[in-house]
Design a protein around this motif. Sequence first.
Motif, mmCIF file in Angstrom:
data_model
loop_
_atom_site.group_PDB
_atom_site.id
_atom_site.type_symbol
_atom_site.label_atom_id
_atom_site.label_comp_id
_atom_site.label_asym_id
_atom_site.label_seq_id
_atom_site.Cartn_x
_atom_site.Cartn_y
_atom_site.Cartn_z
ATOM 1 N N LYS A 125 0.811 -1.228 0.000
ATOM 2 C CA LYS A 125 0.000 0.000 0.000
ATOM 3 C C LYS A 125 0.839 1.271 0.000
ATOM 4 O O LYS A 125 0.300 2.373 -0.007
ATOM 5 N N LYS A 137 1.317 -1.820 -9.677
ATOM 6 C CA LYS A 137 0.514 -0.623 -9.969
ATOM 7 C C LYS A 137 1.413 0.602 -10.135
ATOM 8 O O LYS A 137 1.171 1.669 -9.561
ATOM 9 N N HIS A 171 -4.299 0.227 -17.545
ATOM 10 C CA HIS A 171 -3.751 0.992 -16.418
ATOM 11 C C HIS A 171 -4.181 2.459 -16.516
ATOM 12 O O HIS A 171 -4.526 3.085 -15.499
ATOM 13 N N TYR A 222 -6.878 3.534 -17.941
ATOM 14 C CA TYR A 222 -8.303 3.576 -17.608
ATOM 15 C C TYR A 222 -8.525 3.525 -16.095
ATOM 16 O O TYR A 222 -9.384 4.239 -15.559
ATOM 17 N N LEU A 223 -7.742 2.695 -15.403
ATOM 18 C CA LEU A 223 -7.860 2.610 -13.942
ATOM 19 C C LEU A 223 -7.480 3.926 -13.269
ATOM 20 O O LEU A 223 -8.092 4.327 -12.272
ATOM 21 N N LEU A 224 -6.467 4.605 -13.808
ATOM 22 C CA LEU A 224 -6.110 5.932 -13.291
ATOM 23 C C LEU A 224 -7.263 6.909 -13.491
ATOM 24 O O LEU A 224 -7.571 7.722 -12.603
ATOM 25 N N LYS A 272 -10.469 6.190 -13.700
ATOM 26 C CA LYS A 272 -11.596 5.849 -12.845
ATOM 27 C C LYS A 272 -11.314 6.129 -11.375
ATOM 28 O O LYS A 272 -12.178 6.631 -10.646
ATOM 29 N N ASN A 273 -10.095 5.798 -10.918
ATOM 30 C CA ASN A 273 -9.797 5.835 -9.484
ATOM 31 C C ASN A 273 -9.062 7.096 -9.036
ATOM 32 O O ASN A 273 -9.242 7.537 -7.902
ATOM 33 N N LYS A 274 -8.215 7.654 -9.910
ATOM 34 C CA LYS A 274 -7.404 8.819 -9.520
ATOM 35 C C LYS A 274 -7.391 9.876 -10.627
ATOM 36 O O LYS A 274 -6.344 10.214 -11.181
ATOM 37 N N SER A 285 -5.017 12.869 -10.008
ATOM 38 C CA SER A 285 -3.639 12.612 -9.603
ATOM 39 C C SER A 285 -2.653 13.124 -10.650
ATOM 40 O O SER A 285 -2.983 13.248 -11.835
#
Length: 428
Positions: free
Chosen positions: A95, A147, A189, A191-193, A195-197, A200
């Motif tokens: 984490k 990640k 990856h 796409y995940l950024l 959706k989630n961040k 950032s």
Amino acid sequence: MNISKDLKELIDANVISTEIAGKIDSYYKSKESTSTNKLFIVFGVLGALLVGLGIILILAHNWDNLPKLIKTTLAFIPLLIGQLLCGFTLLKKSKNVAWRESSAVFLFFAVGSSISLVSQIYNIDGDIASFTITWMLLCLPLVYLLKSSVVSLLYIIGITFYAGKVGYWSYPRAESYTYWLLLLLVMPHYYLLFKNKPKSNFFIVHNWFIPLSILYALGTIANNYEEIMFVAYLSLLGIYYLVGNSNFCNNQKLRNNSYLIIGSLGTIGMLLSLSFSWYWEDLLDIEFTFNTINNFAEVIATSVLFITALVLLIKQFQKKSIKQSTLIEAAFLLFTISFFIGLKLFLPIIFINLLIFLIGILTIRKGEQKNHLGILNYGLLIITTLVVCRFFDTDLSFVLRGLLFVSVGVGFFITNYWMLKKRNKNEK
């Protein structure tokens, strides 16, 4: 600034309550924590880079004096250390972003150095393109296992270099279709950024790297009819501009809206290059029939990009009034029409110059409506650049050319003065 001392002073003066002071104190502490984490990530990645480079320099200095067995052992030591670090991170520090990024970056460069050293020790034949693609594919799992957004960015740089090496710098040239598959592999990856961040820094930097990489690699598919690639480029830039004009991107600061900036600057730059006669003269000389070109990659890619841009344009006009348009978003459509006319006539060169001039005027108008000096001056800069292009492309006398520059300079002064005067008047 001592926030605790200031808050105590405000409480004693009965300006704020103790409860509100506690919330303010918690807010600033959370900001400090976030800032510290970012610094740890940056210094961790830089540390991994410096350690990796230091090892390479130490080995390079004494390399020729070492036996082959020791060379081979040393070639694999950084790889082993990197794997141990990544294993420890996955088990104990999964984490912790700083640990994930720094260990992944270290292993990324360890893989590259091990491949190159083993190839050099045993004289294994190969070229830079095959080395790059092997390196990138071996390190791609790091993007998802750890990640790691930094490795994702390094991966994008690597595959972009591969596309340029194969498609631009090699002789004979080859179409680097592999690049597009490699790019698709890293898109989950991205796409995940999203959706989630979405706010950032990693996502913002990806927003610059990915569109620039695609824009750079697009030309590698050109082989038979390179002239049609201008339609493809303007369609791609139109897609960027329309994406940058979406509600999601418009809510960001302008410097973070890479799609809007690349789409706008790229479209204007392309149109300015097309305002000269060279392209249209070449276009008249080619034989362009549908039966001979419908199977070529550049035609397929151009068609896909044009249709995508057209769908996005229609959707934008359904949400926003055409009166709000600056014509940049529709430039790809207008140029495509001009392209087919240009196969038979030389007239489109006049239309392209008028189009650039209108874009400049509408951008100035938009700047005036939004009371935004940056947009207003951007419109003036477009017109100025067009005048400069025609300065080198026409037979006008130096007196007329000088008057044109004076007129544009006066226009800069008057519009900025008028805007500032209007702004000051509204503030009163």
